[in-house]
Motif scaffolding. Structure first.
Motif, PDB file in Angstrom:
ATOM      1  N   LEU A 100       0.837  -1.193   0.000  1.00 55.57           N
ATOM      2  CA  LEU A 100       0.000   0.000   0.000  1.00 55.57           C
ATOM      3  C   LEU A 100       0.875   1.247   0.000  1.00 55.57           C
ATOM      4  N   ALA A 101       0.604   2.165  -0.933  1.00 52.62           N
ATOM      5  CA  ALA A 101       1.321   3.446  -0.997  1.00 52.62           C
ATOM      6  C   ALA A 101       0.390   4.550  -0.517  1.00 52.62           C
ATOM      7  N   ILE A 102       0.908   5.419   0.339  1.00 56.63           N
ATOM      8  CA  ILE A 102       0.111   6.469   0.963  1.00 56.63           C
ATOM      9  C   ILE A 102       0.660   7.840   0.579  1.00 56.63           C
ATOM     10  N   PRO A 103      -0.177   8.763   0.098  1.00 56.79           N
ATOM     11  CA  PRO A 103       0.302  10.135  -0.151  1.00 56.79           C
ATOM     12  C   PRO A 103       0.754  10.784   1.155  1.00 56.79           C
ATOM     13  N   MET A 104       1.776  11.603   1.086  1.00 59.57           N
ATOM     14  CA  MET A 104       2.330  12.204   2.293  1.00 59.57           C
ATOM     15  C   MET A 104       1.297  13.038   3.049  1.00 59.57           C
ATOM     16  N   ASP A 105       0.427  13.762   2.318  1.00 61.79           N
ATOM     17  CA  ASP A 105      -0.516  14.623   3.037  1.00 61.79           C
ATOM     18  C   ASP A 105      -1.708  13.859   3.593  1.00 61.79           C
ATOM     19  N   PHE A 106      -1.716  12.525   3.472  1.00 60.44           N
ATOM     20  CA  PHE A 106      -2.690  11.716   4.201  1.00 60.44           C
ATOM     21  C   PHE A 106      -2.215  11.507   5.643  1.00 60.44           C
ATOM     22  N   LEU A 107      -0.946  11.780   5.910  1.00 55.42           N
ATOM     23  CA  LEU A 107      -0.437  11.735   7.283  1.00 55.42           C
ATOM     24  C   LEU A 107      -0.820  13.029   8.004  1.00 55.42           C
ATOM     25  N   PRO A 108      -0.945  13.000   9.328  1.00 54.78           N
ATOM     26  CA  PRO A 108      -1.299  14.214  10.078  1.00 54.78           C
ATOM     27  C   PRO A 108      -0.107  15.153  10.252  1.00 54.78           C
ATOM     28  N   VAL A 109       0.481  15.593   9.146  1.00 57.59           N
ATOM     29  CA  VAL A 109       1.704  16.398   9.222  1.00 57.59           C
ATOM     30  C   VAL A 109       1.459  17.739   9.896  1.00 57.59           C
ATOM     31  N   ASP A 110       0.260  18.293   9.776  1.00 61.11           N
ATOM     32  CA  ASP A 110      -0.004  19.597  10.383  1.00 61.11           C
ATOM     33  C   ASP A 110      -0.178  19.514  11.890  1.00 61.11           C
ATOM     34  N   GLU A 111      -0.260  18.309  12.425  1.00 64.26           N
ATOM     35  CA  GLU A 111      -0.393  18.141  13.872  1.00 64.26           C
ATOM     36  C   GLU A 111       0.958  17.973  14.550  1.00 64.26           C
ATOM     37  N   VAL A 112       2.018  17.857  13.752  1.00 65.83           N
ATOM     38  CA  VAL A 112       3.364  17.677  14.303  1.00 65.83           C
ATOM     39  C   VAL A 112       3.981  19.037  14.585  1.00 65.83           C
ATOM     40  N   ARG A 113       4.516  19.193  15.766  1.00 70.59           N
ATOM     41  CA  ARG A 113       5.266  20.412  16.095  1.00 70.59           C
ATOM     42  C   ARG A 113       6.750  20.057  16.073  1.00 70.59           C
ATOM     43  N   LEU A 114       7.421  20.575  15.080  1.00 68.58           N
ATOM     44  CA  LEU A 114       8.833  20.281  14.918  1.00 68.58           C
ATOM     45  C   LEU A 114       9.644  20.880  16.068  1.00 68.58           C
ATOM     46  N   PRO A 115      10.818  20.318  16.357  1.00 73.59           N
ATOM     47  CA  PRO A 115      11.670  20.891  17.408  1.00 73.59           C
ATOM     48  C   PRO A 115      11.977  22.358  17.119  1.00 73.59           C
ATOM     49  N   THR A 116      12.238  23.101  18.163  1.00 72.53           N
ATOM     50  CA  THR A 116      12.473  24.543  18.034  1.00 72.53           C
ATOM     51  C   THR A 116      13.601  24.854  17.058  1.00 72.53           C
ATOM     52  N   ASP A 117      14.565  23.945  16.954  1.00 69.65           N
ATOM     53  CA  ASP A 117      15.689  24.168  16.038  1.00 69.65           C
ATOM     54  C   ASP A 117      15.249  24.377  14.594  1.00 69.65           C
ATOM     55  N   TRP A 118      14.033  23.980  14.274  1.00 71.89           N
ATOM     56  CA  TRP A 118      13.565  24.041  12.890  1.00 71.89           C
ATOM     57  C   TRP A 118      12.781  25.314  12.582  1.00 71.89           C
ATOM     58  N   PHE A 119      12.871  26.313  13.456  1.00 75.16           N
ATOM     59  CA  PHE A 119      12.025  27.494  13.269  1.00 75.16           C
ATOM     60  C   PHE A 119      12.305  28.223  11.956  1.00 75.16           C
ATOM     61  N   ASN A 120      13.501  28.059  11.389  1.00 75.39           N
ATOM     62  CA  ASN A 120      13.806  28.753  10.137  1.00 75.39           C
ATOM     63  C   ASN A 120      13.744  27.818   8.920  1.00 75.39           C
ATOM     64  N   MET A 121      13.040  26.688   9.051  1.00 71.04           N
ATOM     65  CA  MET A 121      12.735  25.880   7.863  1.00 71.04           C
ATOM     66  C   MET A 121      11.631  26.624   7.122  1.00 71.04           C
ATOM     67  N   TYR A 122      12.040  27.576   6.260  1.00 65.37           N
ATOM     68  CA  TYR A 122      11.076  28.489   5.661  1.00 65.37           C
ATOM     69  C   TYR A 122      10.422  27.927   4.412  1.00 65.37           C
ATOM     70  N   TRP A 123      10.810  26.705   3.967  1.00 63.34           N
ATOM     71  CA  TRP A 123      10.102  26.048   2.866  1.00 63.34           C
ATOM     72  C   TRP A 123       8.882  25.338   3.432  1.00 63.34           C
ATOM     73  N   ARG A 124       7.715  25.585   2.899  1.00 67.99           N
ATOM     74  CA  ARG A 124       6.517  24.904   3.411  1.00 67.99           C
ATOM     75  C   ARG A 124       6.588  23.407   3.166  1.00 67.99           C
ATOM     76  N   TYR A 125       7.056  23.012   1.995  1.00 68.97           N
ATOM     77  CA  TYR A 125       7.172  21.576   1.746  1.00 68.97           C
ATOM     78  C   TYR A 125       8.243  20.965   2.637  1.00 68.97           C
ATOM     79  N   GLY A 126       9.281  21.716   2.942  1.00 74.29           N
ATOM     80  CA  GLY A 126      10.295  21.223   3.865  1.00 74.29           C
ATOM     81  C   GLY A 126       9.718  20.950   5.236  1.00 74.29           C
ATOM     82  N   GLN A 127       8.838  21.841   5.699  1.00 70.71           N
ATOM     83  CA  GLN A 127       8.163  21.627   6.983  1.00 70.71           C
ATOM     84  C   GLN A 127       7.328  20.350   6.953  1.00 70.71           C
ATOM     85  N   LYS A 128       6.589  20.159   5.862  1.00 73.43           N
ATOM     86  CA  LYS A 128       5.757  18.961   5.756  1.00 73.43           C
ATOM     87  C   LYS A 128       6.608  17.701   5.693  1.00 73.43           C
TER      88      LYS A 128
END
Length: 371
Positions: free
Chosen positions: A248-276
């Motif tokens: 089974l192959a799953i599209p990435m945006d089927f994962l709850p990526v918007d519910e993940v809070r990345l570590p503070t070190d990632w505050f300047n990951m200014y690419w939206r796709y990079g954040q996802k």
């Protein structure tokens, strides 16, 4: 899972495309002479089409899409490009040519989308790739629009700034279509609702799929930008090939990526796709059932460093990275997918060490300022 088991599970990528097409549906009857607005079936179409479709339909225009990505479109885009851009931008050029030459449109919609909404207020921004931002400008070096009786609509929209900003930026587009400011405001509102509905549909379906995936089962998450991972003509139908192999192959945006809070070190990951992508890495690293197939393209600047961060985060988990361009062939992709699945079979039941959070380059130890 066996191939027989998968026969009862819909193709999630085809399902996503249906959601994209039908998150906004209208029974509004348009007159035969309604203006025809062409939209390339490429790049941010795979994220924002519900917004585009609702906006133009509510203004009384007929939305016309280019053909689905095929070898002819890829070839036309590659041969017409005057610079060595990434593969998705060559594909986009082919789609624009298809609209101009084959679809009898009155308007061509080529917006400059600068960024996308981001739910994490700690991030410095949420930009899309500069090539994508500059589509309406650099594409003029490839196509002589004066040779076609088509008006090009090129609003600049910062989607992260919300509906009010989008309304202001799209007001001129509405005026050209004969709409009043009130009608434009209503059309943007409908578009925003359609976009939110599409995003909620993908989240709901993803939750359902993950809840039904057994503890001893596995699935491949296609980690990518939507315009290379979800375009069957640009990704060599890799999700469908995996399905035929019994996975089974799953599209990435089927994962709850918007519910993940990345570590503070990632505050300047200014690419939206990079954040996802980094949010997907967190989810995959913590779910024994999920394994990543990272789909990228030759010449992708952001991926040149994001891939390293991604691999560091998923740790020892087997990760397949596939680079696709206009020269890629099916046979090689099938061989690599088969080898990857063999490696998963060989390590079934093994516990993989999780990777550490890699500090992005250019960050001070206090994580407060870009050096």
């Amino acid at each position: 899972e066996s191939k027989q088991d998968l026969a009862h599970i819909p193709d999630l990528f085809a399902e996503r495309e249906r959601m994209l097409q039908h998150a906004y549906d209208s029974d509004r009857e348009l007159p035969a002479d309604a203006p025809r607005v062409g939209i390339p079936r490429s790049l941010l179409y795979f994220d924002l089409f519900p917004f585009y479709k609702a906006f133009f339909t509510e203004l009384g225009a007929r939305v016309v899409l280019s053909a689905r990505t095929n070898k002819h479109i890829v070839h036309r885009g590659a041969e017409s490009s005057v610079a060595e851009t990434c593969f998705p931008n060559k594909v986009n050029l082919g789609h624009v040519i298809d609209l101009l030459e084959n679809k009898q449109i009155d308007y061509l919609f080529l917006p400059s989308i600068i960024n996308l909404p981001c739910p994490d207020e700690r991030m410095t921004d949420s930009f899309v790739c500069p090539y994508v931002q500059s589509v309406p400008y650099h594409i003029r070096s490839c196509i002589d629009f004066e040779a076609y009786d088509v008006e090009v609509l090129t609003p600049q929209v910062w989607m992260a700034h919300g509906k009010k900003h989008a309304t202001q930026q799209l007001m001129e587009v509405g005026r050209k279509l004969g709409a009043t400011p009130r009608q434009v405001r209503r059309a943007v509102e409908c578009g925003w609702q359609a976009l939110e509905r599409f995003q909620e549909l993908t989240r709901e379906r993803g939750r359902e799929v993950l809840s039904r995936l057994g503890a001893d089962e596995r699935a491949i998450v296609v980690v990518s930008r939507s315009y290379n991972g979800c375009d069957p003509g640009a990704n060599l139908e890799i999700p469908q090939k995996l399905r035929k192999m019994g996975v089974l192959a799953i599209p990435m945006d089927f994962l709850p990526v918007d519910e993940v809070r990345l570590p503070t070190d990632w505050f300047n990951m200014y690419w939206r796709y990079g954040q996802k992508i980094m949010s997907a890495a967190e989810i995959i690293a913590n779910d024994d059932r999920l394994f990543p197939l990272y789909l990228t393209n030759f010449g992708c600047g952001p991926d040149s460093f994001i891939i390293q961060f991604f691999r560091e985060r998923v740790g020892e988990k087997p990760t397949l990275i596939i680079e696709v361009d206009e020269h890629s062939a099916d046979a090689g992709m099938i061989t690599r997918c088969e080898a990857f699945l063999d490696s998963l079979d060989a390590t079934r039941g093994r516990q993989f060490a999780k990777g550490r959070h890699l500090r992005p380059l250019g960050i001070q130890a206090d994580s407060q300022r870009i050096m």
